[in-house]
Design a protein around this motif. Structure first.
Motif, short mmCIF file in Angstrom:
data_model
loop_
_atom_site.label_atom_id
_atom_site.label_comp_id
_atom_site.label_asym_id
_atom_site.label_seq_id
_atom_site.Cartn_x
_atom_site.Cartn_y
_atom_site.Cartn_z
N LYS A 55 -6.53 6.11 0.32
CA LYS A 55 -7.05 6.67 1.43
C LYS A 55 -8.15 7.55 1.13
CE LYS A 55 -4.12 6.40 4.85
NZ LYS A 55 -4.38 5.56 6.08
N ASP B 62 1.02 9.04 5.54
CA ASP B 62 0.03 9.62 6.51
C ASP B 62 0.21 10.65 7.03
OD1 ASP B 62 -2.00 7.32 6.13
OD2 ASP B 62 -1.06 6.06 7.46
N GLU C 263 -6.77 1.39 4.73
CA GLU C 263 -5.25 1.71 5.42
C GLU C 263 -4.14 1.77 4.70
OE1 GLU C 263 -2.88 -0.44 9.25
OE2 GLU C 263 -4.78 -1.25 8.51
N HIS C 264 -4.17 0.70 3.72
CA HIS C 264 -2.88 0.64 2.71
C HIS C 264 -3.42 -0.24 1.51
CE1 HIS C 264 -2.37 -3.26 4.07
NE2 HIS C 264 -2.25 -3.04 5.30
#
Length: 95
Positions: A49, A25, A55-56
């Motif tokens: 992403k 990130d 988010e993952h």
């Protein structure tokens, strides 16, 4: 403290963590190894992403997808790689 990447790797176990990288990130998927593969960004990061807006990878119903399985450290044997895939999937599903 563990820092888990979007693909389930514990970033703190990587020799580049804190040097050239502070996690996916923080560097927007521009991992140190991408240029060696003639890439500008990790393909898993881009998929997760940028394209799917997760988010993952643990949020994806297709985990582990073919891209996830195919993105591999070339120094790992097939067996070691597949063990790592299993472990990372387990970590991500628990998040």
């Amino acid at each position: 403290m563990k820092v888990i990447s979007i693909c389930g790797v514990d970033c703190t176990t990587c020799g580049e963590y804190g040097k050239t990288c502070n996690g996916c990130d923080a560097i927007k998927g521009k991992v140190f190894w991408a240029p060696y593969m003639e890439l500008d960004c990790c393909p898993i990061y881009r998929c997760c992403k940028d394209e799917k807006k997760f988010e993952h990878c643990g949020k994806c119903s297709q985990l582990p997808c073919q891209l996830y399985i195919d993105t591999r450290d070339p120094s790992y044997s097939e067996e070691k790689h597949l063990e790592g895939v299993k472990e990372r999937v387990k970590i991500l599903k628990a998040l």
